[in-house]
Design a protein around this motif. Structure first.
Motif, PDB file in Angstrom:
ATOM      1  N   PHE A  77       0.841  -1.194   0.000  1.00  0.00           N
ATOM      2  CA  PHE A  77       0.000   0.000   0.000  1.00  0.00           C
ATOM      3  C   PHE A  77       0.878   1.247   0.000  1.00  0.00           C
ATOM      4  CE2 PHE A  77      -2.626  -3.383   1.452  1.00  0.00           C
ATOM      5  CZ  PHE A  77      -3.912  -3.073   1.052  1.00  0.00           C
ATOM      6  N   ASP A  78       0.338   2.335  -0.576  1.00  0.00           N
ATOM      7  CA  ASP A  78       1.108   3.573  -0.619  1.00  0.00           C
ATOM      8  C   ASP A  78       0.956   4.351   0.684  1.00  0.00           C
ATOM      9  OD1 ASP A  78      -1.324   4.997  -0.705  1.00  0.00           O
ATOM     10  OD2 ASP A  78      -1.258   5.268  -2.879  1.00  0.00           O
ATOM     11  N   ASP A  79       1.583   5.516   0.747  1.00  0.00           N
ATOM     12  CA  ASP A  79       1.571   6.302   1.978  1.00  0.00           C
ATOM     13  C   ASP A  79       0.187   6.813   2.347  1.00  0.00           C
ATOM     14  OD1 ASP A  79       4.286   5.938   2.189  1.00  0.00           O
ATOM     15  OD2 ASP A  79       4.815   7.872   1.317  1.00  0.00           O
ATOM     16  N   ASN A  80      -0.723   6.864   1.380  1.00  0.00           N
ATOM     17  CA  ASN A  80      -2.091   7.295   1.649  1.00  0.00           C
ATOM     18  C   ASN A  80      -3.027   6.143   1.974  1.00  0.00           C
ATOM     19  OD1 ASN A  80      -1.633  10.110   1.169  1.00  0.00           O
ATOM     20  ND2 ASN A  80      -1.536   9.654  -1.027  1.00  0.00           N
ATOM     21  N   GLY A  81      -2.485   4.930   1.988  1.00  0.00           N
ATOM     22  CA  GLY A  81      -3.275   3.766   2.374  1.00  0.00           C
ATOM     23  C   GLY A  81      -3.993   3.061   1.246  1.00  0.00           C
ATOM     24  N   TRP A  82      -3.639   3.379  -0.010  1.00  0.00           N
ATOM     25  CA  TRP A  82      -4.290   2.739  -1.152  1.00  0.00           C
ATOM     26  C   TRP A  82      -3.360   1.706  -1.769  1.00  0.00           C
ATOM     27  CZ3 TRP A  82      -9.359   3.480  -2.078  1.00  0.00           C
ATOM     28  CH2 TRP A  82      -9.958   4.541  -1.363  1.00  0.00           C
ATOM     29  N   VAL A  83      -3.947   0.615  -2.235  1.00  0.00           N
ATOM     30  CA  VAL A  83      -3.144  -0.473  -2.777  1.00  0.00           C
ATOM     31  C   VAL A  83      -2.338   0.009  -3.982  1.00  0.00           C
ATOM     32  CG1 VAL A  83      -4.997  -1.339  -4.290  1.00  0.00           C
ATOM     33  CG2 VAL A  83      -3.190  -2.896  -3.480  1.00  0.00           C
ATOM     34  N   VAL A  84      -1.123  -0.460  -4.082  1.00  0.00           N
ATOM     35  CA  VAL A  84      -0.247  -0.111  -5.194  1.00  0.00           C
ATOM     36  C   VAL A  84      -0.458  -1.113  -6.321  1.00  0.00           C
ATOM     37  CG1 VAL A  84       2.154   0.108  -5.943  1.00  0.00           C
ATOM     38  CG2 VAL A  84       1.470   0.926  -3.665  1.00  0.00           C
ATOM     39  N   THR A  85      -0.717  -0.614  -7.519  1.00  0.00           N
ATOM     40  CA  THR A  85      -0.906  -1.478  -8.681  1.00  0.00           C
ATOM     41  C   THR A  85      -0.114  -0.924  -9.865  1.00  0.00           C
ATOM     42  OG1 THR A  85      -2.809  -0.302  -9.609  1.00  0.00           O
ATOM     43  CG2 THR A  85      -3.271  -1.981  -7.940  1.00  0.00           C
ATOM     44  N   ASP A  86       0.110  -1.790 -10.846  1.00  0.00           N
ATOM     45  CA  ASP A  86       0.648  -1.302 -12.113  1.00  0.00           C
ATOM     46  C   ASP A  86      -0.520  -0.837 -12.982  1.00  0.00           C
ATOM     47  OD1 ASP A  86      -0.527  -3.483 -13.410  1.00  0.00           O
ATOM     48  OD2 ASP A  86       1.363  -4.431 -13.955  1.00  0.00           O
ATOM     49  N   PRO A  87      -0.290  -0.343 -14.201  1.00  0.00           N
ATOM     50  CA  PRO A  87      -1.402   0.174 -15.007  1.00  0.00           C
ATOM     51  C   PRO A  87      -2.486  -0.851 -15.341  1.00  0.00           C
ATOM     52  CG  PRO A  87       0.669   1.048 -15.825  1.00  0.00           C
ATOM     53  CD  PRO A  87       1.020   0.000 -14.809  1.00  0.00           C
ATOM     54  N   THR A  88      -2.209  -2.141 -15.195  1.00  0.00           N
ATOM     55  CA  THR A  88      -3.222  -3.157 -15.466  1.00  0.00           C
ATOM     56  C   THR A  88      -3.992  -3.561 -14.217  1.00  0.00           C
ATOM     57  OG1 THR A  88      -1.879  -5.148 -15.051  1.00  0.00           O
ATOM     58  CG2 THR A  88      -1.667  -4.089 -17.218  1.00  0.00           C
ATOM     59  N   GLY A  89      -3.594  -3.026 -13.058  1.00  0.00           N
ATOM     60  CA  GLY A  89      -4.230  -3.425 -11.805  1.00  0.00           C
ATOM     61  C   GLY A  89      -3.490  -4.515 -11.066  1.00  0.00           C
ATOM     62  N   ARG A  90      -2.359  -4.972 -11.597  1.00  0.00           N
ATOM     63  CA  ARG A  90      -1.577  -6.015 -10.924  1.00  0.00           C
ATOM     64  C   ARG A  90      -1.008  -5.463  -9.618  1.00  0.00           C
ATOM     65  NH1 ARG A  90       1.664 -10.412 -13.253  1.00  0.00           N
ATOM     66  NH2 ARG A  90       1.218  -9.465 -15.300  1.00  0.00           N
ATOM     67  N   THR A  91      -1.184  -6.179  -8.534  1.00  0.00           N
ATOM     68  CA  THR A  91      -0.644  -5.778  -7.237  1.00  0.00           C
ATOM     69  C   THR A  91       0.729  -6.400  -7.028  1.00  0.00           C
ATOM     70  OG1 THR A  91      -1.481  -7.645  -5.929  1.00  0.00           O
ATOM     71  CG2 THR A  91      -3.022  -5.815  -6.361  1.00  0.00           C
ATOM     72  N   SER A  92       1.307  -6.124  -5.879  1.00  0.00           N
ATOM     73  CA  SER A  92       2.610  -6.703  -5.550  1.00  0.00           C
ATOM     74  C   SER A  92       2.507  -8.178  -5.183  1.00  0.00           C
ATOM     75  CB  SER A  92       3.242  -5.933  -4.388  1.00  0.00           C
ATOM     76  OG  SER A  92       2.433  -6.041  -3.226  1.00  0.00           O
ATOM     77  N   ALA A  93       1.317  -8.673  -4.901  1.00  0.00           N
ATOM     78  CA  ALA A  93       1.112 -10.096  -4.591  1.00  0.00           C
ATOM     79  C   ALA A  93       0.931 -10.862  -5.892  1.00  0.00           C
ATOM     80  CB  ALA A  93      -0.104 -10.275  -3.690  1.00  0.00           C
ATOM     81  N   ALA A  94       1.755 -11.831  -6.130  1.00  0.00           N
ATOM     82  CA  ALA A  94       1.716 -12.576  -7.391  1.00  0.00           C
ATOM     83  C   ALA A  94       0.335 -13.180  -7.619  1.00  0.00           C
ATOM     84  CB  ALA A  94       2.770 -13.680  -7.379  1.00  0.00           C
TER      85      ALA A  94
END
Length: 339
Positions: free
Chosen positions: A279-296
């Motif tokens: 999650f970013d500093d504002n508390g929102w999940v981090v994704t790439d432009p396709t919506g992929r998260t850091s969890a595989a």
């Protein structure tokens, strides 16, 4: 109102209902030979249904799990969605469900309460018992609006107590409009931004700072836009069959037929936390432009990842995520065959 998300949202709105599959304790009826779906989508709003449509048309086995609590249920109509402008939110969702089930996707009336695993072997536990297995997971659970704790706000939410001028501004054009301030830092900035936007739709806009202190910079900008500032704490929104105005704690009553507020947005992100997403500093999940998260193997789309997403953009994010997920599965299968 934006999709709440999400979700942005037959669901139980307006007497609509929609057929829902019941989960199976063992192998789900639409799953592949391994007993696992290619993709389980958590959340059946615009983002989730759009993703399900793309994936089902790609001949993937798909389940959409949704508990029927759309964010935009109070709204009578959605706007800004080309070809669907003015449609009741429940009708959009009912049409989406009919489309995805026509292609073989399943809608499960339940809530995912826990999840673990890794790509090709995710387990998602259902509130009503049993679990689903999935190769990939898309979280499209939207967000919830935390509203000001004032009498009259919640009962008129989505009708004449509003938060998005792009969703509702045209419907209250040329009316006497108010904007409510507040204390929380994020809400303060959003409230001022709302007040600066609204003269596009009405020349009669009053900003009520309420419990916040306006900076001189903000006062100058509001004045430049023709927005009046009325000091004093708001006691309640005056409502009978509709919003009539606001009453201040000193007894003053101000007629307004629409009020805009800046709710605090809270993502329904418990599963993303459980799955170990960043999650970013504002508390929102981090994704790439396709919506992929850091969890595989885990994607996120719609208001759970983007609080500013409208219904149409949430649907687009769902489509983008679905295409990426299908591509990821194709590469995984090709790699497995090559060895």
């Amino acid at each position: 109102m934006s999709q709440r998300n999400e979700r942005t949202d037959g669901h139980r709105t307006g007497g609509q209902s929609r057929a829902r599959a019941q989960p199976q304790a063992q192998r789900p009826p639409g799953a592949g030979m391994s007993g696992a779906y290619d993709v389980v989508i958590v959340g059946g709003g615009a983002a989730g249904l759009s993703a399900a449509l793309v994936l089902a048309r790609a001949r993937r086995t798909v389940a959409v799990v949704d508990g029927g609590a759309p964010r935009n249920a109070p709204a009578e109509h959605l706007h800004g969605f080309v070809s669907r402008d003015g449609m009741p939110p429940a009708d959009l969702l009912a049409a989406g469900v009919a489309e995805i089930t026509n292609y073989g996707a399943e809608l499960i009336d339940d809530v995912i309460v826990d999840a673990d695993g890794s790509p090709d072997d995710y387990a998602l536990r259902l509130r009503r018992g049993g679990s689903l297995r999935a190769r990939r997971v898309l979280i499209a659970t939207g967000l919830r609006d935390e509203l000001p704790d004032l009498p009259g706000v919640r009962g008129r939410w989505g009708r004449d107590v509003l938060h998005c001028p792009y969703c509702h501004g045209y419907e209250v054009r040329d009316q006497p409009i108010g904007v409510l301030g507040g204390r929380e830092a994020g809400a303060v900035a959003r409230a001022v931004h709302l007040a600066l936007l609204l003269p596009q739709w009405s020349q009669d806009v009053i900003f009520f700072p309420h419990t916040m202190t306006l900076s001189e910079h903000d006062r100058v900008r509001l004045d430049a836009r023709g927005v009046r500032v009325l000091e004093g704490e708001v006691a309640r929104f005056v409502v009978d069959d509709a919003l009539r105005g606001v009453e201040l704690t000193d007894g003053r009553a101000v007629r307004r037929t629409a009020m805009f507020v800046a709710p605090t947005f809270r993502a329904n992100d418990a599963l993303l936390v459980t799955l170990g997403c960043t999650f970013d500093d504002n508390g929102w999940v981090v994704t790439d432009p396709t919506g992929r998260t850091s969890a595989a193997g885990v994607w996120a789309a719609g208001n759970v990842a983007d609080p500013a997403a409208q219904v149409i953009s949430a649907a687009g994010a769902g489509s983008t995520a679905a295409i990426a997920i299908n591509g990821d599965l194709v590469l995984a299968d090709a790699t497995a065959r090559v060895g």
